[in-house]
Design an enzyme around this catalytic site. Structure first.
Site, PDB file in Angstrom:
ATOM      1  N   GLN A 191      -1.997   0.387   3.929  1.00 63.83           N
ATOM      2  CA  GLN A 191      -1.212  -0.140   2.815  1.00 63.83           C
ATOM      3  C   GLN A 191      -0.329   0.944   2.210  1.00 63.83           C
ATOM      4  O   GLN A 191       0.775   0.659   1.718  1.00 63.83           O
ATOM      5  CB  GLN A 191      -2.147  -0.718   1.748  1.00 63.83           C
ATOM      6  CG  GLN A 191      -1.437  -1.305   0.532  1.00 63.83           C
ATOM      7  CD  GLN A 191      -2.422  -1.972  -0.402  1.00 63.83           C
ATOM      8  OE1 GLN A 191      -3.093  -2.932  -0.034  1.00 63.83           O
ATOM      9  NE2 GLN A 191      -2.525  -1.454  -1.624  1.00 63.83           N
ATOM     10  N   ASN A 199      -4.423  -9.212   8.252  1.00 64.85           N
ATOM     11  CA  ASN A 199      -4.144  -8.038   9.072  1.00 64.85           C
ATOM     12  C   ASN A 199      -2.981  -8.268  10.028  1.00 64.85           C
ATOM     13  O   ASN A 199      -2.073  -7.454  10.145  1.00 64.85           O
ATOM     14  CB  ASN A 199      -5.393  -7.636   9.872  1.00 64.85           C
ATOM     15  CG  ASN A 199      -6.525  -7.169   8.986  1.00 64.85           C
ATOM     16  OD1 ASN A 199      -6.376  -7.072   7.772  1.00 64.85           O
ATOM     17  ND2 ASN A 199      -7.661  -6.877   9.600  1.00 64.85           N
ATOM     18  N   THR A 244      30.681  29.954  13.708  1.00 62.88           N
ATOM     19  CA  THR A 244      29.283  30.158  14.086  1.00 62.88           C
ATOM     20  C   THR A 244      28.707  31.149  13.085  1.00 62.88           C
ATOM     21  O   THR A 244      29.408  32.072  12.649  1.00 62.88           O
ATOM     22  CB  THR A 244      29.144  30.719  15.519  1.00 62.88           C
ATOM     23  OG1 THR A 244      29.791  31.986  15.597  1.00 62.88           O
ATOM     24  CG2 THR A 244      29.742  29.766  16.547  1.00 62.88           C
ATOM     25  N   HIS A 245      27.468  30.937  12.700  1.00 57.27           N
ATOM     26  CA  HIS A 245      26.837  31.760  11.658  1.00 57.27           C
ATOM     27  C   HIS A 245      27.642  31.721  10.357  1.00 57.27           C
ATOM     28  O   HIS A 245      27.577  32.650   9.542  1.00 57.27           O
ATOM     29  CB  HIS A 245      26.665  33.214  12.116  1.00 57.27           C
ATOM     30  CG  HIS A 245      25.996  33.355  13.444  1.00 57.27           C
ATOM     31  ND1 HIS A 245      24.629  33.270  13.593  1.00 57.27           N
ATOM     32  CD2 HIS A 245      26.510  33.526  14.689  1.00 57.27           C
ATOM     33  CE1 HIS A 245      24.322  33.417  14.883  1.00 57.27           C
ATOM     34  NE2 HIS A 245      25.446  33.554  15.561  1.00 57.27           N
ATOM     35  N   ASN A 255      32.416  17.912  -9.232  1.00 57.51           N
ATOM     36  CA  ASN A 255      31.271  18.264  -8.393  1.00 57.51           C
ATOM     37  C   ASN A 255      31.016  17.205  -7.319  1.00 57.51           C
ATOM     38  O   ASN A 255      31.031  16.009  -7.615  1.00 57.51           O
ATOM     39  CB  ASN A 255      30.015  18.409  -9.253  1.00 57.51           C
ATOM     40  CG  ASN A 255      30.198  19.423 -10.359  1.00 57.51           C
ATOM     41  OD1 ASN A 255      30.803  20.470 -10.165  1.00 57.51           O
ATOM     42  ND2 ASN A 255      29.666  19.116 -11.543  1.00 57.51           N
ATOM     43  N   SER A 294      31.137  17.975 -15.369  1.00 57.45           N
ATOM     44  CA  SER A 294      30.118  18.676 -16.139  1.00 57.45           C
ATOM     45  C   SER A 294      30.098  18.175 -17.576  1.00 57.45           C
ATOM     46  O   SER A 294      31.129  17.780 -18.126  1.00 57.45           O
ATOM     47  CB  SER A 294      30.412  20.183 -16.119  1.00 57.45           C
ATOM     48  OG  SER A 294      29.657  20.863 -17.086  1.00 57.45           O
ATOM     49  N   TYR A 340      -8.153  -1.919  11.960  1.00 57.27           N
ATOM     50  CA  TYR A 340      -7.438  -1.967  10.691  1.00 57.27           C
ATOM     51  C   TYR A 340      -8.205  -1.225   9.613  1.00 57.27           C
ATOM     52  O   TYR A 340      -9.423  -1.329   9.495  1.00 57.27           O
ATOM     53  CB  TYR A 340      -7.186  -3.412  10.238  1.00 57.27           C
ATOM     54  CG  TYR A 340      -6.424  -3.465   8.935  1.00 57.27           C
ATOM     55  CD1 TYR A 340      -5.038  -3.317   8.923  1.00 57.27           C
ATOM     56  CD2 TYR A 340      -7.090  -3.611   7.726  1.00 57.27           C
ATOM     57  CE1 TYR A 340      -4.332  -3.322   7.736  1.00 57.27           C
ATOM     58  CE2 TYR A 340      -6.386  -3.613   6.526  1.00 57.27           C
ATOM     59  CZ  TYR A 340      -5.015  -3.471   6.536  1.00 57.27           C
ATOM     60  OH  TYR A 340      -4.320  -3.464   5.350  1.00 57.27           O
ATOM     61  N   SER A 371      -0.602  -4.136  -3.610  1.00 54.06           N
ATOM     62  CA  SER A 371       0.544  -3.620  -2.838  1.00 54.06           C
ATOM     63  C   SER A 371       1.826  -4.356  -3.209  1.00 54.06           C
ATOM     64  O   SER A 371       2.806  -4.327  -2.461  1.00 54.06           O
ATOM     65  CB  SER A 371       0.280  -3.795  -1.340  1.00 54.06           C
ATOM     66  OG  SER A 371       0.139  -5.171  -1.010  1.00 54.06           O
TER      67      SER A 371
END
Length: 492
Positions: A324, A112, A157-158, A287, A279, A319, A25
């Site tokens: 993990q 643990n 709205t919408h 952008n 671009s 546990y 881990s």
């Protein structure tokens, strides 16, 4: 190099590279390595105070741990031959000071309870940083709201023109939403800031440990009392990820507004070049990439939460190693949210809004038609539904001038409105964008006075949040400073 001291008793044989990497881990553990040193120091201090560990051994361990605290966890401790950073640090300590001293670090403790204590320490720190970022974000929104209390713009709205509002009203809407995100994380902090240390594997330990002592030294506000629950549960992580997912959904909506507003079709805002790209083929392009990636990060947060929740849903008590796999999702979600909110602060603070363009759009799409219907109700005693129908019919017939309204009124009621005293001037006044906004004085509305009152109240609310946050950060910092001071004092 020192081998993994955890495996050598029960297990034999070398693991292949793929197996070591699969079980390790270490990538996620880099997030909790510093926290692990603090937990180790507190644990040794407690063992000594409880007379489980003698002064000589305690000094030897603390001397080595303080050196790591000062210099940083050595890279050797992160080697994949260790299953986790806890084994790596313990093995590194034993190599440095010998097993007679280093081998006593793990008395009365399991990985643990150790790992979940480290997770809570690190997550506590991340919550405080996220709360700080939210304070900054709300400050910027309130500053912009005060600057733009008179900037009229269309409300939607919408995604259709609906009614006029102000840019300040828009800013205050997001500030209020982010304030709720602050509140959710603030409340989650109390559940995160509980110590599981001393739970050991799940059934605590036969040593006479003092769990309250280590909790206090590490700045926790209390214990996760049941020792099985302490090591088995990750609901604190799920709660924080859920809160961050909600926060990023709000941030995504704000980014979507900025992306649309910055387009040539709308032109309400110009984002600073630092937050944009061009671009590779079209030289004219600018952008809004930062806002677009931030919008996508909301999906990443949702994915992190979903993955973490799915990891825990089918696990038997207590546990299981499956847990993990939750931690990478947790740290990715925390990282994405923290950096997104910090960038959002700067992107808003440097954006240039265009009031003239906003006002030019504010009255389009018959956005003040409701004001006209309300005027017919107030001044001429029509039922609202009747006035709504007349104005709607006039819109359908093409315009909101007096002749069209009279024609619509005859169709609906049998009589025109001119005979009741309606004039072209009254129609124009009712359709005026700024008058529409000025009349909306209800608490929380876009009228100038309502906005000024809201800004003042929200600033006072924000200051209280900032003061409470400062107190909480000082409490944690003070506890950890005392821990290091006391550890150095014992060594000396």
């Amino acid at each position: 190099m020192q081998g993994d001291v955890v495996r050598r008793g029960r297990l034999t044989g070398e693991r292949a590279g793929d197996m070591m990497h699969f079980l390790s881990s270490m990538k996620a553990d880099r997030c909790i390595a510093d926290a692990d040193i603090l937990v180790d120091i507190a644990h040794v201090m407690m063992l000594n105070k409880q007379k489980i560990l003698g002064d000589e051994h305690a000094r030897g361990l603390l001397s080595a741990l303080l050196q790591i605290y000062d210099e940083g966890v050595p890279e050797a401790a992160f080697d994949d031959r260790y299953e986790d950073i806890h084994a790596g640090i313990e093995s590194t300590l034993i190599a440095a000071v010998g097993e007679e001293v280093g081998g006593r670090l793990h008395i009365g403790r399991s990985r643990n309870d150790e790992v979940v204590t480290c997770m809570r320490l690190r997550l506590r720190e991340d919550i405080l940083k996220q709360l700080t970022a939210l304070v900054r974000l709300r400050e910027v929104l309130l500053t912009l709201a005060e600057e733009h209390h008179g900037t009229v713009m269309p409300g939607f709205t919408h995604f259709q023109h609906a009614q006029p509002t102000t840019l300040a009203h828009w800013m205050l809407a997001y500030e209020q939403a982010f304030a709720r995100d602050f509140d959710r994380l603030w409340e989650a902090y109390d559940r995160v800031n509980r110590s599981p240390l001393g739970a050991a594997a799940f059934a605590s330990t036969t040593y006479p440990i003092n769990r309250e002592l280590t909790a206090g030294m590490l700045g926790f506000s209390g214990l996760v009392e049941n020792t099985m629950d302490a090591v088995a549960s990750r609901d604190f992580a799920l709660e924080v990820l859920a809160d961050l997912t909600i926060m990023m959904a709000t941030a995504s909506r704000l980014c979507d507004d900025l992306i649309l507003w910055s387009s040539g079709f709308i032109g309400f805002v110009t984002l600073d070049d630092a937050f944009c790209s061009t671009s590779s083929i079209m030289p004219q392009k600018k952008n809004p990439d930062t806002a677009e990636i931030m919008r996508a990060k909301a999906a990443s947060l949702l994915g992190s939460f979903t993955a973490a929740c799915a990891t825990t849903k089918g696990l038997p008590m207590s546990y299981n190693r499956d847990l993990q796999e939750l931690t990478p999702s947790l740290w990715r979600g925390v990282w994405d949210a923290k950096h997104s909110s910090r960038l959002l602060v700067d992107m808003l603070a440097t954006a240039r809004f265009h009031p003239d363009r906003m006002e030019a759009e504010a009255g389009k799409g018959n956005s003040t038609a409701t004001d006209l219907a309300d005027m017919l109700v107030r001044d001429y005693g029509l039922p609202f539904r009747t006035a709504h129908t007349i104005v709607g019919r006039a819109v359908q017939n093409g315009t909101l001038d007096l002749p069209t309204l009279d024609e619509a009124a005859k169709e609906v009621t049998g009589t025109d409105l001119s005979s009741r005293g309606l004039t072209a001037e009254k129609v124009r006044d009712a359709l005026d964008v700024r008058q529409s906004v000025a009349l909306r004085k209800a608490r929380g509305g876009p009228a100038e006075l309502s906005v000024k009152v809201a800004c003042q109240e929200r600033k006072e609310h924000l200051q209280k949040d900032q003061d409470s946050l400062d107190e909480r950060m000082a409490a944690v910092s003070g506890a950890l400073s005392r821990l290091i001071r006391d550890a150095r004092g014992l060594v000396q």
